[in-house]
Design an enzyme around this catalytic site. Structure first.
Site, mmCIF file in Angstrom:
data_model
loop_
_atom_site.group_PDB
_atom_site.id
_atom_site.type_symbol
_atom_site.label_atom_id
_atom_site.label_comp_id
_atom_site.label_asym_id
_atom_site.label_seq_id
_atom_site.Cartn_x
_atom_site.Cartn_y
_atom_site.Cartn_z
ATOM 1 N N HIS A 82 0.843 -1.199 0.000
ATOM 2 C CA HIS A 82 0.000 0.000 0.000
ATOM 3 C C HIS A 82 0.878 1.250 0.000
ATOM 4 C CE1 HIS A 82 -3.658 2.303 0.874
ATOM 5 N NE2 HIS A 82 -2.851 3.083 1.567
ATOM 6 N N ASP A 164 -14.384 3.844 7.785
ATOM 7 C CA ASP A 164 -13.346 4.699 7.212
ATOM 8 C C ASP A 164 -13.907 5.543 6.085
ATOM 9 O OD1 ASP A 164 -10.621 5.662 6.685
ATOM 10 O OD2 ASP A 164 -10.915 4.581 4.810
ATOM 11 N N ARG A 171 -13.530 13.997 7.170
ATOM 12 C CA ARG A 171 -12.195 14.599 7.376
ATOM 13 C C ARG A 171 -11.827 15.495 6.207
ATOM 14 N NH1 ARG A 171 -8.574 9.731 7.643
ATOM 15 N NH2 ARG A 171 -6.910 11.247 7.724
ATOM 16 N N SER A 186 -6.975 4.963 9.430
ATOM 17 C CA SER A 186 -7.705 4.863 8.162
ATOM 18 C C SER A 186 -7.054 3.804 7.264
ATOM 19 C CB SER A 186 -7.687 6.246 7.480
ATOM 20 O OG SER A 186 -8.024 6.150 6.125
ATOM 21 N N LYS A 190 -8.275 -0.612 6.701
ATOM 22 C CA LYS A 190 -8.554 -1.221 5.397
ATOM 23 C C LYS A 190 -7.577 -2.354 5.104
ATOM 24 C CE LYS A 190 -8.373 2.889 3.660
ATOM 25 N NZ LYS A 190 -8.472 4.220 3.108
HETATM 26 N N1 URA Z 1 -5.001 7.255 2.603
HETATM 27 C C1 URA Z 1 -6.006 6.721 3.337
HETATM 28 O O1 URA Z 1 -6.527 5.673 2.998
HETATM 29 N N2 URA Z 1 -6.409 7.378 4.437
HETATM 30 C C2 URA Z 1 -5.856 8.529 4.859
HETATM 31 O O2 URA Z 1 -6.262 9.045 5.880
HETATM 32 C C3 URA Z 1 -4.810 9.082 4.088
HETATM 33 C C4 URA Z 1 -4.396 8.406 2.968
#
Ligand code: URA
Length: 449
Positions: A82, A164, A171, A186, A190
């Site tokens: 990621h 999220d 946010r 966040s 995931k």
């Molecule tokens: N990527 C994400 O998935 N969440 C964040 O808060 C920032 C970048």
């Protein structure tokens, strides 16, 4: 329990309990806590921060708000990679087939990716520039593709960490995105829900990234590694340079074509080096090979063409036309291609990478709202990088777009993103640090590309 009291506790800087954090997350997902109270709570977290334990509990509450994918039926190590988001960052498209080719039958890459928003690109948009490519497999089809071919890339399923999705949208409009506990929870909610046992994080730092300084990026990386390891996963992170775009191409089809070049061994040095680091380190994290051997395998699958063939195989398995990878002319081309020239003799001294991403979006390659349509052929190819010498009038970039109006916007923004001067700046590293469960290792000169 009252939301008012939880907001007040955080406002005063107190540590929240597990019950309080679950109350906030579950209540917000259930629609019982209104946006105005959640916004106040997020701002209190933004200003007061969270302890490591609070961040871990927030991550778990968000992960448990939806489905957790079960990859345990796959007959080997399950891997995920990621990136925290950048400009020209197309490494997932290279790393997934590289890993599948590096350890066939042993390593399985089950990758769920996102779309681009604002100045950053998204892997799904890049993949959709390949004719026919289907990012919406069912969970069954996804697992079967990963099992049969060693890797697959799909969009995040609807019910993966729904908390999220809701919290991120809030946010985004309440100036509470760039908070380390909120970003860490966040991303990790995931990643943990997506099910892989071994996770490599690419934490970007610089003018095109959320994190603007190396200490901040290392802090974010440490927080995410600690959360994942605490949940029994193997997690490590590379902190890498986003003070300039990665590779030369920015924009969906242009980036796919650059990945094809890279997997043929003809790609830009920085992109090739980063893809080898990421694929090598992720394989090493799984324990299938040691660090040296893993990077050697990563280089080998580029040299012998097996990573490119694997990319074609995965694309075919997901309904895409791999002829567009064998002859990238079939990816299409923008009707307008116009050069941007250097204003004077000297050097390209700096790139405001976020503005380069915005210029690419203005040309049609990105979306400013989630509903905008993408022009897959639009984007920018940089002909010069930071430190390169330039002559007055020499082309430094080519802008690709569909209309003169878009060209004017993109040209204006890109011109403002490039700084020129007499002296080249000191070379910047590609890799700043590696963060593992054991600690932080700062990179040496060898990683400069
Ligand atoms: N990527 C994400 O998935 N969440 C964040 O808060 C920032 C970048």
């Amino acid at each position: 329990m009252r939301m008012y009291d939880v907001i007040e506790r955080k406002r005063e800087g107190a540590e929240l309990t597990e019950a309080q954090i679950r109350f906030v997350v579950d209540g917000y997902v259930a629609g019982e806590i209104p946006d105005y109270q959640m916004s106040a709570w997020l701002m209190a977290v933004f200003l007061r921060g969270m302890t490591d334990e609070e961040t871990r509990l927030l991550t778990l509450a968000m992960m448990r708000s939806g489905d957790v994918v079960d990859l345990s039926g796959l007959p080997g190590a399950t891997l995920d990679k990621h990136s925290t988001g950048g400009v020209g960052d197309k490494t997932s498209l290279a790393v997934v087939p590289m890993l599948a080719a590096m350890a066939p039958g042993e390593a399985f890459v089950a990758k769920m990716s996102g779309r681009g928003l604002g100045h950053t690109g998204g892997t799904l948009d890049k993949l959709e520039s390949i004719p026919g490519f289907n990012i919406a497999l069912t969970e069954e089809e996804f697992l079967e593709t990963v099992r049969a071919h060693g890797g697959a890339i799909i969009g995040q399923t609807g019910n993966l960490a729904p908390a999220d999705k809701l919290i991120y949208a809030l946010r985004d409009v309440t100036a509470t995105v760039d908070s380390i506990p909120l970003i860490a929870s966040s991303i990790m909610s995931k990643k943990l829900a997506a099910g892989a046992r071994c996770i490599l994080l690419d934490v970007k730092v610089g003018s095109g990234a959320f994190m603007k300084t190396v200490p901040e990026a290392v802090k974010l990386a440490r927080a995410m590694v600690a959360i994942g390891e605490g949940m029994g996963r193997r997690v490590s992170a590379l902190v890498t340079n986003m003070d300039r775009p990665l590779g030369h191409a920015i924009g969906n089809a242009l980036e796919v074509a650059e990945v094809v070049e890279t997997l043929h061994g003809r790609g830009p040095a920085d992109l090739t080096h980063e893809a080898v680091m990421l694929a090598g380190d992720l394989l090493a994290l799984s324990g299938i090979a040691g660090a040296e051997e893993a990077r050697a395998r990563a280089r080998r699958v580029i040299e012998d063409g097996s990573a490119f063939e694997k990319l074609c195989e995965i694309v075919r398995a997901q309904g895409g036309n791999d002829r567009a990878l064998r002859d990238t002319v079939l990816l299409g081309a923008a009707p307008i291609q116009r050069e941007l020239a250097a204003p004077a003799d000297g050097h390209l001294t700096a790139i405001d990478t976020e503005r380069v991403g915005i210029a690419s979006a203005e040309l049609g390659a990105g979306r400013l709202t989630l509903d905008d349509a993408i022009d897959h052929t639009a984007g920018i190819v940089l002909l010069k990088n930071v430190g390169d010498a330039v002559r007055a009038g020499e082309p430094v970039a080519v802008l690709h777009t569909a209309t003169e109006a878009r060209l004017a916007d993109g040209m204006r923004t890109l011109s403002g993103a490039l700084a020129f001067g007499d002296e080249p700046p000191a070379p910047a590293p590609l890799l700043y640090a590696t963060v593992t469960a054991e600690g932080v290792t700062y990179a040496d000169e060898a990683e400069t590309a």
